[in-house]
Design a protein around this motif. Sequence first.
Motif, PDB file in Angstrom:
ATOM      1  N   ILE A 174      55.780  46.641  53.161  1.00  0.00           N
ATOM      2  CA  ILE A 174      54.498  46.992  52.551  1.00  0.00           C
ATOM      3  C   ILE A 174      53.379  46.271  53.304  1.00  0.00           C
ATOM      4  CG2 ILE A 174      54.853  45.140  50.868  1.00  0.00           C
ATOM      5  CD1 ILE A 174      53.389  46.658  48.804  1.00  0.00           C
ATOM      6  N   THR A 175      52.287  46.998  53.516  1.00  0.00           N
ATOM      7  CA  THR A 175      51.067  46.334  53.999  1.00  0.00           C
ATOM      8  C   THR A 175      49.928  46.753  53.080  1.00  0.00           C
ATOM      9  OG1 THR A 175      50.506  48.151  55.473  1.00  0.00           O
ATOM     10  CG2 THR A 175      51.763  46.357  56.445  1.00  0.00           C
ATOM     11  N   SER A 176      49.026  45.852  52.799  1.00  0.00           N
ATOM     12  CA  SER A 176      47.922  46.169  51.881  1.00  0.00           C
ATOM     13  C   SER A 176      46.618  45.593  52.389  1.00  0.00           C
ATOM     14  CB  SER A 176      48.175  45.559  50.498  1.00  0.00           C
ATOM     15  OG  SER A 176      49.300  46.116  49.911  1.00  0.00           O
ATOM     16  N   SER A 177      45.555  46.301  52.074  1.00  0.00           N
ATOM     17  CA  SER A 177      44.229  45.734  52.325  1.00  0.00           C
ATOM     18  C   SER A 177      43.307  46.108  51.179  1.00  0.00           C
ATOM     19  CB  SER A 177      43.667  46.201  53.671  1.00  0.00           C
ATOM     20  OG  SER A 177      43.713  47.598  53.719  1.00  0.00           O
ATOM     21  N   ALA A 178      42.272  45.324  51.014  1.00  0.00           N
ATOM     22  CA  ALA A 178      41.363  45.527  49.884  1.00  0.00           C
ATOM     23  C   ALA A 178      39.929  45.560  50.382  1.00  0.00           C
ATOM     24  CB  ALA A 178      41.524  44.388  48.874  1.00  0.00           C
ATOM     25  N   THR A 179      39.117  46.389  49.731  1.00  0.00           N
ATOM     26  CA  THR A 179      37.692  46.407  50.074  1.00  0.00           C
ATOM     27  C   THR A 179      37.000  45.219  49.406  1.00  0.00           C
ATOM     28  OG1 THR A 179      37.029  47.612  48.098  1.00  0.00           O
ATOM     29  CG2 THR A 179      37.723  48.933  50.004  1.00  0.00           C
ATOM     30  N   LYS A 180      35.737  45.112  49.676  1.00  0.00           N
ATOM     31  CA  LYS A 180      34.908  44.155  48.931  1.00  0.00           C
ATOM     32  C   LYS A 180      34.884  44.550  47.457  1.00  0.00           C
ATOM     33  CE  LYS A 180      31.038  46.877  50.612  1.00  0.00           C
ATOM     34  NZ  LYS A 180      29.922  46.854  51.567  1.00  0.00           N
ATOM     35  N   SER A 181      34.415  43.633  46.638  1.00  0.00           N
ATOM     36  CA  SER A 181      34.356  43.885  45.208  1.00  0.00           C
ATOM     37  C   SER A 181      32.894  44.029  44.784  1.00  0.00           C
ATOM     38  CB  SER A 181      35.003  42.695  44.495  1.00  0.00           C
ATOM     39  OG  SER A 181      34.970  42.921  43.126  1.00  0.00           O
ATOM     40  N   ARG A 182      32.529  45.182  44.309  1.00  0.00           N
ATOM     41  CA  ARG A 182      31.140  45.416  43.896  1.00  0.00           C
ATOM     42  C   ARG A 182      31.036  46.003  42.479  1.00  0.00           C
ATOM     43  NH1 ARG A 182      30.362  42.632  47.414  1.00  0.00           N
ATOM     44  NH2 ARG A 182      29.128  42.887  49.315  1.00  0.00           N
ATOM     45  N   GLY A 183      32.019  46.868  42.117  1.00  0.00           N
ATOM     46  CA  GLY A 183      31.893  47.701  40.924  1.00  0.00           C
ATOM     47  C   GLY A 183      31.667  46.933  39.632  1.00  0.00           C
ATOM     48  N   LEU A 184      32.431  45.883  39.401  1.00  0.00           N
ATOM     49  CA  LEU A 184      32.331  45.194  38.112  1.00  0.00           C
ATOM     50  C   LEU A 184      31.006  44.442  37.996  1.00  0.00           C
ATOM     51  CD1 LEU A 184      36.015  43.968  37.562  1.00  0.00           C
ATOM     52  CD2 LEU A 184      34.935  46.141  36.922  1.00  0.00           C
ATOM     53  N   HIS A 185      30.605  43.807  39.086  1.00  0.00           N
ATOM     54  CA  HIS A 185      29.323  43.093  39.074  1.00  0.00           C
ATOM     55  C   HIS A 185      28.180  44.069  38.770  1.00  0.00           C
ATOM     56  CE1 HIS A 185      26.195  40.224  40.115  1.00  0.00           C
ATOM     57  NE2 HIS A 185      25.649  41.187  40.862  1.00  0.00           N
ATOM     58  N   GLU A 186      28.168  45.192  39.468  1.00  0.00           N
ATOM     59  CA  GLU A 186      27.075  46.163  39.247  1.00  0.00           C
ATOM     60  C   GLU A 186      27.077  46.691  37.823  1.00  0.00           C
ATOM     61  OE1 GLU A 186      26.181  49.047  42.113  1.00  0.00           O
ATOM     62  OE2 GLU A 186      26.089  47.549  43.726  1.00  0.00           O
TER      63      GLU A 186
END
Length: 464
Positions: free
Chosen positions: A261-273
């Motif tokens: 398995i390989t994984s990557s994640a974007t930045k986190s914006r949704g919850l803050h906004e």
Amino acid sequence: MKNRINRRNFIKTASLAGAGLTLLPNAAMALNTNSIKAAAKVRIAFIGVGLRGRNHVSNISKNPDAEIVAFADISAEAIAEAQKIINKDGRAKATEFSSGPTDYLKLLKMPNIDGVIISTPWEWHAKMAVDTMKAGKYAGVEVSAATTLEQCWDLVDTYEATGIPCMILENVCYGRQELALLNMVKKGVFGEVVHARCGYLHDLRGIKFNNGVEYGPKSFSEAQWRTNYSEKVNADVYPTHGLGPIALALDINRGNRFLSITSSATKSRGLHEYIVEHPKGGENHPNADINWNLGDVVTTTIKTSRGETIIVTHDTNTPRPYSLGFKLQGTNGLIEFDGLESGGIKQPDGSYLNTDRVYVEGKTEPHEWESAAKWFKEYDHPLWAKFEAEAKNTGHGGIDFFVAKEFVDSIKEKREPELDVYDAAAWSAVTPLSEMSIQEGGEPQFFPDFTRGKWMNRKSVDIL
Ligand SMILES: NC(=O)c1ccc[n+]([C@@H]2O[C@H](COP(=O)([O-])OP(=O)(O)OC[C@H]3O[C@@H](n4cnc5c(N)ncnc54)[C@H](O)[C@@H]3O)[C@@H](O)[C@H]2O)c1
């Protein structure tokens, strides 16, 4: 043939000893079987009767093969609501356990219980399922079944030590379209499968926060505990709704297995906004200062031993309609659909334009998509044809009926459930492995072989 429980097959391994487990003598295991056989009805108890648990209560309560014996929940209000459901159905009051987080252990001591449905926050699932198996009762555990690799192994080791099954209650595996997909794959419609895609793309912002933009102790239901994972963990924390049906179609743990398995994640914006823009939130709300760990979109690629790849997406912080993002590509063609009979695109007249689509070389027009509707109909699963009326009014478009029924049926027939402990371990392992991969900049991680080699000879799931 469904996999019968082969009580001679328990493997005594070093890891069992490491987990502090000893094999039960055969006599004790036979006693468990006998107690199930003696009862006219399958006797079910529940640990966790919040929103999801009560949904299970409601379904089991309609099942004439089941008796409802006991409820354990730290919330007396939740238990009172569950009692109301069974009271309405004319059932006797269930015994209650609500004196704290480990009071469920008293429920597990009751001799007149055959199976226990566990619908608590994720951190409790594996421990409660292990305790349930150790108590000699079938464990039915909500998704995901575990949050760490150690817990995945605990589930497997306890099952192998006790001979008591553990079913992962992955309801999407019983979706009408998802079962038709399984049917199509088994009948070779798409040729040899090479690739699949799935996920959980569900705007949960209104579930992660309630009472305005609160979570934790100032909130209720999933905001009390689920949101904590968005704060602390950067991983695919909820992989099984999409992955379960794909794993069945690809024979995972039954001739095939997840390798890496390989994984990557974007930045986190949704919850803050969401917090900042909510009328009860704003820049000055204390929750606006929180540094959310969970990336808005987590993308995972799994490689299997048979050479397929599966892309799994987790997207719960952004505004969007619901989708499980299914795609399955074989050497003859492919299918793409949202899953769970999503309506498609709403038209000005209120009708829906269905976008589910298929391409099968030699059967559909070259280089053109064809609506999947005809294909779903042609490969409709016999289970759905048979139980459509009963399933229709239950949760999530009918899938909750089937998952609860399979749990009860497996106990009644004293057999392995269709979705077993190895599925629970392999599917749930995506969470810790994706977290490790993200932490290491996308480095591949390797799935433990939870079956210890048995995947090579295990038979395909016999839902068909
Ligand atoms: N398969 C699905 O479609 C589906 C849908 C919703 C939720 N779920 C899963 O179901 C589980 C429960 O979710 P929910 O929405 O019902 O959450 P919830 O917060 O509404 O309910 C959880 C319940 O567990 C109780 N609880 C917490 N700790 C406990 C303990 N130690 N002993 C006994 N009870 C305890 C809480 O009081 C609460 O009533 C989660 O794992 C979630 O992921 C699955």
